[in-house]
Design an enzyme around this catalytic site. Structure first.
Site, PDB file in Angstrom:
ATOM      1  N   LYS A  15       0.832  -1.213   0.000  1.00  0.00           N
ATOM      2  CA  LYS A  15       0.000   0.000   0.000  1.00  0.00           C
ATOM      3  C   LYS A  15       0.863   1.259   0.000  1.00  0.00           C
ATOM      4  CE  LYS A  15      -2.314  -1.058   3.804  1.00  0.00           C
ATOM      5  NZ  LYS A  15      -1.700  -2.345   4.141  1.00  0.00           N
ATOM      6  N   ARG A  90      -9.328   0.812   8.829  1.00  0.00           N
ATOM      7  CA  ARG A  90      -8.938  -0.572   9.122  1.00  0.00           C
ATOM      8  C   ARG A  90     -10.019  -1.302   9.907  1.00  0.00           C
ATOM      9  NH1 ARG A  90      -2.974   0.560   8.985  1.00  0.00           N
ATOM     10  NH2 ARG A  90      -1.873  -1.415   9.040  1.00  0.00           N
ATOM     11  N   ARG A 129      11.499  -6.215   4.755  1.00  0.00           N
ATOM     12  CA  ARG A 129      11.300  -4.781   4.519  1.00  0.00           C
ATOM     13  C   ARG A 129      12.209  -3.954   5.422  1.00  0.00           C
ATOM     14  NH1 ARG A 129       5.375  -2.285   4.784  1.00  0.00           N
ATOM     15  NH2 ARG A 129       5.415  -2.969   6.950  1.00  0.00           N
ATOM     16  N   ARG A 175      -0.281  -9.014  13.220  1.00  0.00           N
ATOM     17  CA  ARG A 175      -0.860  -8.026  12.286  1.00  0.00           C
ATOM     18  C   ARG A 175      -1.710  -8.708  11.216  1.00  0.00           C
ATOM     19  NH1 ARG A 175       4.244  -5.431  10.278  1.00  0.00           N
ATOM     20  NH2 ARG A 175       2.968  -3.987   9.076  1.00  0.00           N
TER      21      ARG A 175
HETATM   22  P1  AMP Z   1       1.054   0.542   8.860  1.00  0.00           P
HETATM   23  O1  AMP Z   1       2.254   1.390   8.642  1.00  0.00           O
HETATM   24  O2  AMP Z   1      -0.133   0.995   8.054  1.00  0.00           O
HETATM   25  O3  AMP Z   1       1.326  -0.941   8.699  1.00  0.00           O
HETATM   26  O4  AMP Z   1       0.628   0.770  10.393  1.00  0.00           O
HETATM   27  C1  AMP Z   1       1.489   0.420  11.453  1.00  0.00           C
HETATM   28  C2  AMP Z   1       0.709   0.293  12.737  1.00  0.00           C
HETATM   29  O5  AMP Z   1       0.110   1.556  13.056  1.00  0.00           O
HETATM   30  C3  AMP Z   1      -0.453  -0.703  12.701  1.00  0.00           C
HETATM   31  O6  AMP Z   1      -0.049  -2.034  12.940  1.00  0.00           O
HETATM   32  C4  AMP Z   1      -1.331  -0.141  13.828  1.00  0.00           C
HETATM   33  O7  AMP Z   1      -0.801  -0.455  15.107  1.00  0.00           O
HETATM   34  C5  AMP Z   1      -1.177   1.362  13.630  1.00  0.00           C
HETATM   35  N1  AMP Z   1      -2.194   1.869  12.692  1.00  0.00           N
HETATM   36  C6  AMP Z   1      -1.979   2.430  11.456  1.00  0.00           C
HETATM   37  N2  AMP Z   1      -3.137   2.770  10.873  1.00  0.00           N
HETATM   38  C7  AMP Z   1      -4.110   2.431  11.749  1.00  0.00           C
HETATM   39  C8  AMP Z   1      -5.533   2.494  11.712  1.00  0.00           C
HETATM   40  N3  AMP Z   1      -6.188   2.990  10.648  1.00  0.00           N
HETATM   41  N4  AMP Z   1      -6.206   2.048  12.802  1.00  0.00           N
HETATM   42  C9  AMP Z   1      -5.573   1.557  13.882  1.00  0.00           C
HETATM   43  N5  AMP Z   1      -4.245   1.426  13.967  1.00  0.00           N
HETATM   44  C10 AMP Z   1      -3.512   1.862  12.910  1.00  0.00           C
END
Ligand code: AMP
Length: 222
Positions: A15, A90, A129, A175
């Site tokens: 993404k 999410r 990554r 995750r």
């Molecule tokens: P990402 O970089 O999108 O993989 O996000 C890393 C972490 O940030 C996730 O595993 C969540 O702990 C938190 N996070 C990011 N976006 C959200 C969201 N929309 N809702 C809740 N937690 C989020």
């Protein structure tokens, strides 16, 4: 019509990478809740202090915190012609809050690009990554000649390459489980509203981006 886009998909679907390529072509802002939260954690803000324990465990940060971030961001002038949301919504609650916020802003309903990738590929992508702590660029140890501790190879960046704490094996498993339980229902949610487009995201970065851009053009974006 504003170019309002949501990139949906499991962690490791690409993404962030696709969002970067797409915003360059459409000239709209990239809004990544994960990036905003990581910045808050590294700066030690109140939001960062609240979010950290959830992020390290691979769990979702509570809806009310994340919804507020996005509500505030979408009101800014640079979102008037569109945006690419990456990592939000999410949960169904977040999707409903987003519908409400976009309704208040009287803007176009977003097109939701669902990026599909098998679990086996996701685990390989996430565990290899690496990121830059300054420019946020994303690398993979099998494709780019980088390791943690190196200086970022991007021009004019002297950041350091690191591995996200939630890209380690236990957090990756958590995750993916959280994605299946809390985020996957959004596919049905948006499909039911006619806003969903499916993309096979297991191919190379360039090919996936060609598919994403073609899907957007089909719906009148770009
Ligand atoms: P990402 O970089 O999108 O993989 O996000 C890393 C972490 O940030 C996730 O595993 C969540 O702990 C938190 N996070 C990011 N976006 C959200 C969201 N929309 N809702 C809740 N937690 C989020």
């Amino acid at each position: 019509m504003a170019s309002n886009i949501i990139l949906l998909g499991p962690p490791g679907a690409g993404k962030g990478t696709q969002a970067e390529l797409t915003v360059e072509k459409l000239d709209v802002p990239h809004i990544a809740t994960g990036d905003i939260l990581r910045t808050a954690v590294s700066e030690g803000t109140e939001l960062g202090l609240k979010a950290r324990k959830y992020m390290d465990a691979g769990d979702l940060v509570p809806d009310e915190l994340v919804v507020q971030i996005v509500r505030d961001r979408l009101k800014q002038a640079d979102c008037a012609d569109g945006f690419v949301l990456d990592g939000f919504p999410r949960t169904i609650e977040q999707a409903e809050a987003l519908d409400e916020a976009l309704g208040e802003l009287e803007t176009t309903k977003p097109l939701v690009v669902n990026m599909q990738v098998d679990d086996e590929i996701l685990v390989k992508r996430l565990s290899g990554r690496r990121m830059c702590d300054n420019c946020g660029a994303i690398f993979h140890i099998s494709r780019d000649d980088v390791e943690s501790g190196d200086t970022c190879p991007k021009p004019d960046c002297d950041g350091t390459i690191y591995q996200r704490s939630d890209d380690r094996p236990e957090a990756i498993r958590q995750r993916l489980a959280v994605y299946k339980e809390q985020t996957e229902p959004l596919i049905q949610y948006y499909n039911g509203k006619g806003q969903l487009v499916e993309v096979d995201a297991s191919d190379s970065i360039e090919r996936v981006n060609d598919t994403v851009m073609a899907a957007l053009r089909d719906r009148g974006i770009g």
